[in-house]
Write a protein that holds these residues in place. Structure first.
Motif, PDB file in Angstrom:
ATOM      1  N   HIS A 136       0.813  -1.211  -0.162  1.00 14.13           N
ATOM      2  CA  HIS A 136       0.029   0.079  -0.083  1.00 14.13           C
ATOM      3  C   HIS A 136       0.925   1.328   0.097  1.00 14.13           C
ATOM      4  CE1 HIS A 136      -3.083  -2.758   1.508  1.00 14.13           C
ATOM      5  NE2 HIS A 136      -3.954  -2.060   0.847  1.00 14.13           N
ATOM      6  N   LEU A 137       2.060   1.120   0.302  1.00 20.98           N
ATOM      7  CA  LEU A 137       3.075   2.284   0.415  1.00 20.98           C
ATOM      8  C   LEU A 137       3.584   2.702  -0.805  1.00 20.98           C
ATOM      9  CD1 LEU A 137       4.834   1.370   4.072  1.00 20.98           C
ATOM     10  CD2 LEU A 137       2.846   3.145   3.354  1.00 20.98           C
ATOM     11  N   GLU A 138       3.668   1.724  -1.723  1.00 14.56           N
ATOM     12  CA  GLU A 138       4.554   1.953  -2.843  1.00 14.56           C
ATOM     13  C   GLU A 138       4.083   3.315  -3.723  1.00 14.56           C
ATOM     14  OE1 GLU A 138       4.002  -1.561  -5.389  1.00 14.56           O
ATOM     15  OE2 GLU A 138       5.438  -2.769  -4.516  1.00 14.56           O
ATOM     16  N   CYS A 139       3.007   3.657  -3.649  1.00 14.47           N
ATOM     17  CA  CYS A 139       2.840   4.660  -4.624  1.00 14.47           C
ATOM     18  C   CYS A 139       2.216   6.150  -4.034  1.00 14.47           C
ATOM     19  CB  CYS A 139       1.421   4.476  -5.646  1.00 14.47           C
ATOM     20  SG  CYS A 139       1.635   3.226  -6.495  1.00 14.47           S
ATOM     21  N   LEU A 165      11.724   1.575  -0.989  1.00  6.39           N
ATOM     22  CA  LEU A 165      10.596   2.266  -1.680  1.00  6.39           C
ATOM     23  C   LEU A 165      11.136   3.560  -2.224  1.00  6.39           C
ATOM     24  CD1 LEU A 165       7.393   1.503   0.484  1.00  6.39           C
ATOM     25  CD2 LEU A 165       8.455   0.281  -1.728  1.00  6.39           C
ATOM     26  N   GLU A 166      11.471   3.768  -3.536  1.00  4.41           N
ATOM     27  CA  GLU A 166      11.860   4.921  -3.845  1.00  4.41           C
ATOM     28  C   GLU A 166      11.158   6.228  -3.565  1.00  4.41           C
ATOM     29  OE1 GLU A 166      15.002   7.342  -5.354  1.00  4.41           O
ATOM     30  OE2 GLU A 166      14.643   5.003  -5.153  1.00  4.41           O
ATOM     31  N   ASN A 167       9.826   6.094  -3.593  1.00  2.00           N
ATOM     32  CA  ASN A 167       8.976   7.343  -3.172  1.00  2.00           C
ATOM     33  C   ASN A 167       9.269   7.686  -1.892  1.00  2.00           C
ATOM     34  OD1 ASN A 167       7.788   4.698  -2.713  1.00  2.00           O
ATOM     35  ND2 ASN A 167       5.996   5.649  -2.119  1.00  2.00           N
ATOM     36  N   LEU A 168       9.252   6.674  -0.952  1.00  2.00           N
ATOM     37  CA  LEU A 168       9.687   7.199   0.558  1.00  2.00           C
ATOM     38  C   LEU A 168      11.141   7.608   0.499  1.00  2.00           C
ATOM     39  CD1 LEU A 168       7.711   4.254   2.673  1.00  2.00           C
ATOM     40  CD2 LEU A 168       7.013   6.615   2.074  1.00  2.00           C
ATOM     41  N   ARG A 169      11.994   7.179  -0.076  1.00  2.00           N
ATOM     42  CA  ARG A 169      13.451   7.790   0.130  1.00  2.00           C
ATOM     43  C   ARG A 169      13.484   9.161  -0.254  1.00  2.00           C
ATOM     44  NH1 ARG A 169      17.574   3.275  -3.104  1.00  2.00           N
ATOM     45  NH2 ARG A 169      17.145   1.602  -1.447  1.00  2.00           N
ATOM     46  N   LYS A 170      12.536   9.450  -1.000  1.00  2.00           N
ATOM     47  CA  LYS A 170      12.323  10.989  -1.538  1.00  2.00           C
ATOM     48  C   LYS A 170      11.769  11.845  -0.604  1.00  2.00           C
ATOM     49  CE  LYS A 170      12.666  10.081  -6.368  1.00  2.00           C
ATOM     50  NZ  LYS A 170      11.883  10.108  -7.891  1.00  2.00           N
ATOM     51  N   SER A 171      10.652  11.299   0.091  1.00  2.00           N
ATOM     52  CA  SER A 171       9.834  12.023   1.026  1.00  2.00           C
ATOM     53  C   SER A 171       9.813  11.984   2.334  1.00  2.00           C
ATOM     54  CB  SER A 171       8.202  11.791   0.391  1.00  2.00           C
ATOM     55  OG  SER A 171       8.163  10.500   1.085  1.00  2.00           O
TER      56      SER A 171
END
Length: 232
Positions: A136-139, A165-171
């Motif tokens: 659920h965290l992927e996007c 997860l690349e999105n969490l690495r950023k945010s």
């Protein structure tokens, strides 16, 4: 008139003998999910139960059901709404960008355009979230803070998955991990991949043994990180 009344009573009696599965099939999907979420939140809060192999199996199975990923649901309502439903179903809370109030009632999640409500913070205190639900965290693109406190199903694999997860690495900017007994040094060190992390608080983690190794790992990989440790 009497015959019709008797027919209605008989019909009511016949319907009354239906099982839970037939009731669930008769409910609109949204209402069924709302009721399920309300019940699951109460179940997640139950702590003082007899502990046995049977009870471990039952609660493990039930919590796995709560964590199951429905990719059709993600597609239909968007990742933030679907993730909100997962988190609240498991007893966690979410806060959206531009709002101060935490969302903790599954049945009162706000509705509106799919892109209106973006998850900014997750508080998973006392929740039953587990690794199989992390899809659920992927996007999610806007999560800045995650608090994992007294999460019995959080283990190293969950933290390793999160850090990949690349999105969490950023945010992701802040994390707190407290009283999660299945987390060890391996899981904590994996978090060094969260390259924009600014604050990390670790407390009451009996599985974490090498405090100095952790400090050194983050000092090397994330020199600007504010690391706070309350580990015995």
């Amino acid at each position: 008139m009497d015959a019709r009344g008797g027919g209605r009573r008989a019909g009511r009696r016949r319907r009354g003998r239906g099982d839970a599965r037939s009731l669930n099939r008769s409910l609109p999907p949204t209402l069924s999910m709302m009721l399920f979420g309300n019940i699951s939140r109460q179940l997640c809060g139950l702590k003082k139960l007899p502990w046995s192999c049977d009870s471990r199996y039952f609660w493990g199975w039930l919590n796995a059901v709560f964590n199951k990923v429905d990719h059709d649901r993600i597609r239909d309502v968007g990742p933030d709404r679907a993730a909100s439903e997962w988190l609240l179903r498991c007893g966690a809370m979410v806060r959206y960008h531009g709002q101060e109030r935490w969302q903790k009632d599954y049945n009162h999640l706000p509705t509106g355009p799919l892109d209106k409500y973006k998850i900014q913070a997750i508080d998973a205190t006392d929740s039953c979230i587990m690794n199989i639900g992390f899809d659920h965290l992927e996007c999610l693109q806007h999560v800045e803070k995650i608090r994992l406190c007294k999460c019995h199903y959080i283990e190293d694999g969950c933290l390793e998955r999160l850090s990949q997860l690349e999105n969490l690495r950023k945010s992701l900017l802040e994390m707190e991990i407290i009283s999660c007994g299945n987390v060890t040094d391996k899981g904590i060190i994996a978090l060094h991949h969260l390259r924009n992390l600014k604050y990390l608080f670790l407390s009451d983690l009996p599985g974490v043994k090498e405090k100095e190794k952790i400090v050194q790992a983050f000092k090397t990989s994330l020199p600007s990180l504010e690391l706070k440790l309350d580990l015995k």
